[in-house]
Design a protein around this motif. Structure first.
Motif, PDB file in Angstrom:
ATOM      1  N   UNK A   1     -26.731 -34.987  -8.574  1.00 34.70           N
ATOM      2  CA  UNK A   1     -28.068 -34.442  -8.491  1.00 34.70           C
ATOM      3  C   UNK A   1     -29.315 -35.373  -8.485  1.00 34.70           C
ATOM      4  N   UNK A   2     -30.350 -35.499  -7.622  1.00 29.44           N
ATOM      5  CA  UNK A   2     -31.126 -36.487  -7.593  1.00 29.44           C
ATOM      6  C   UNK A   2     -32.496 -36.084  -7.911  1.00 29.44           C
ATOM      7  N   UNK A   3     -33.141 -36.797  -8.667  1.00 29.98           N
ATOM      8  CA  UNK A   3     -34.632 -36.456  -9.006  1.00 29.98           C
ATOM      9  C   UNK A   3     -35.491 -37.616  -8.663  1.00 29.98           C
ATOM     10  N   UNK A   4     -36.488 -37.415  -7.862  1.00 30.22           N
ATOM     11  CA  UNK A   4     -37.482 -38.356  -7.404  1.00 30.22           C
ATOM     12  C   UNK A   4     -38.772 -38.531  -8.667  1.00 30.22           C
TER      13      UNK A   4
ATOM     14  N   UNK B   1     -33.762 -41.292 -10.362  1.00 34.78           N
ATOM     15  CA  UNK B   1     -32.748 -41.099 -11.047  1.00 34.78           C
ATOM     16  C   UNK B   1     -31.794 -39.996 -10.868  1.00 34.78           C
ATOM     17  N   UNK B   2     -30.644 -39.438 -11.572  1.00 37.60           N
ATOM     18  CA  UNK B   2     -29.866 -38.693 -11.195  1.00 37.60           C
ATOM     19  C   UNK B   2     -28.687 -38.533 -12.286  1.00 37.60           C
ATOM     20  N   UNK B   3     -28.036 -37.324 -11.819  1.00 36.78           N
ATOM     21  CA  UNK B   3     -26.618 -37.131 -12.665  1.00 36.78           C
ATOM     22  C   UNK B   3     -25.768 -36.570 -11.845  1.00 36.78           C
TER      23      UNK B   3
ATOM     24  N   UNK C   1     -34.125 -48.008  -7.356  1.00 40.51           N
ATOM     25  CA  UNK C   1     -35.514 -48.080  -6.330  1.00 40.51           C
ATOM     26  C   UNK C   1     -35.433 -47.090  -5.401  1.00 40.51           C
ATOM     27  N   UNK C   2     -33.965 -46.345  -4.765  1.00 39.55           N
ATOM     28  CA  UNK C   2     -34.268 -45.711  -3.852  1.00 39.55           C
ATOM     29  C   UNK C   2     -33.018 -44.435  -3.907  1.00 39.55           C
ATOM     30  N   UNK C   3     -32.997 -43.563  -3.303  1.00 38.81           N
ATOM     31  CA  UNK C   3     -31.999 -42.456  -3.204  1.00 38.81           C
ATOM     32  C   UNK C   3     -30.620 -43.099  -2.526  1.00 38.81           C
TER      33      UNK C   3
ATOM     34  N   UNK D   1     -29.708 -46.311  -2.886  1.00 37.50           N
ATOM     35  CA  UNK D   1     -28.984 -47.084  -4.077  1.00 37.50           C
ATOM     36  C   UNK D   1     -28.479 -46.159  -5.248  1.00 37.50           C
ATOM     37  N   UNK D   2     -29.242 -45.046  -5.559  1.00 39.83           N
ATOM     38  CA  UNK D   2     -28.656 -44.384  -6.601  1.00 39.83           C
ATOM     39  C   UNK D   2     -27.496 -43.503  -6.055  1.00 39.83           C
ATOM     40  N   UNK D   3     -27.344 -43.390  -4.603  1.00 37.32           N
ATOM     41  CA  UNK D   3     -25.976 -42.712  -4.355  1.00 37.32           C
ATOM     42  C   UNK D   3     -24.750 -43.863  -4.335  1.00 37.32           C
ATOM     43  N   UNK D   4     -25.194 -45.072  -3.935  1.00 34.15           N
ATOM     44  CA  UNK D   4     -24.063 -46.233  -4.181  1.00 34.15           C
ATOM     45  C   UNK D   4     -23.815 -46.219  -5.591  1.00 34.15           C
ATOM     46  N   UNK D   5     -24.495 -46.298  -6.373  1.00 34.45           N
ATOM     47  CA  UNK D   5     -24.340 -46.437  -7.821  1.00 34.45           C
ATOM     48  C   UNK D   5     -23.314 -45.394  -8.249  1.00 34.45           C
ATOM     49  N   UNK D   6     -23.610 -44.106  -8.007  1.00 33.90           N
ATOM     50  CA  UNK D   6     -22.990 -42.983  -8.249  1.00 33.90           C
ATOM     51  C   UNK D   6     -21.623 -43.120  -7.790  1.00 33.90           C
ATOM     52  N   UNK D   7     -21.373 -43.553  -6.558  1.00 35.85           N
ATOM     53  CA  UNK D   7     -20.337 -43.536  -5.634  1.00 35.85           C
ATOM     54  C   UNK D   7     -19.182 -44.555  -6.477  1.00 35.85           C
ATOM     55  N   UNK D   8     -19.692 -45.608  -6.973  1.00 36.37           N
ATOM     56  CA  UNK D   8     -18.937 -46.625  -7.647  1.00 36.37           C
ATOM     57  C   UNK D   8     -18.748 -46.121  -9.066  1.00 36.37           C
ATOM     58  N   UNK D   9     -19.396 -45.339  -9.506  1.00 36.91           N
ATOM     59  CA  UNK D   9     -19.101 -44.708 -11.051  1.00 36.91           C
ATOM     60  C   UNK D   9     -18.142 -43.898 -10.944  1.00 36.91           C
ATOM     61  N   UNK D  10     -18.039 -42.853  -9.772  1.00 38.09           N
ATOM     62  CA  UNK D  10     -17.086 -41.992  -9.741  1.00 38.09           C
ATOM     63  C   UNK D  10     -15.711 -42.663  -9.526  1.00 38.09           C
ATOM     64  N   UNK D  11     -15.721 -43.721  -8.570  1.00 33.67           N
ATOM     65  CA  UNK D  11     -14.320 -44.404  -8.264  1.00 33.67           C
ATOM     66  C   UNK D  11     -13.910 -44.713  -9.847  1.00 33.67           C
TER      67      UNK D  11
END
Length: 74
Positions: free
Chosen positions: A22-25, A31-33, A55-57, A59-69
């Motif tokens: 879930x992304x929040x601008x 930021x997101x959850x 900085x961007x959605x 980058x947020x997605x990449x961070x989240x994908x690494x965290x999920x892995x």
């Protein structure tokens, strides 16, 4: 005059079959959850972790994908 009371823009992105980002601008980034979706289709999703502001959605997605892995690998 600009309206300072605009609601945050929100979006949802499926990371894998059962993970939802879930992304929040917000001003200056996003930021997101990350949530674990309920596989049975009834009951609530489970909040796993917050994603720090990026900085961007993208980058947020990449961070989240690494965290999920990392979460899946235990």
């Amino acid at each position: 005059m600009m309206d300072q009371d605009q609601p945050f823009e929100e979006a949802e992105l499926l990371l894998q079959p059962y993970y939802l980002l879930r992304i929040r601008s917000e001003s200056g980034g996003t930021s997101g959850e990350v949530w674990l979706r309920n596989k049975e289709g009834h009951g609530a999703d489970t909040h796993l972790f917050n994603v720090p502001r990026q900085e961007s959605a993208e980058e947020l997605k990449r961070w989240a994908e690494r965290a999920v892995r990392a979460y899946e690998e235990g």
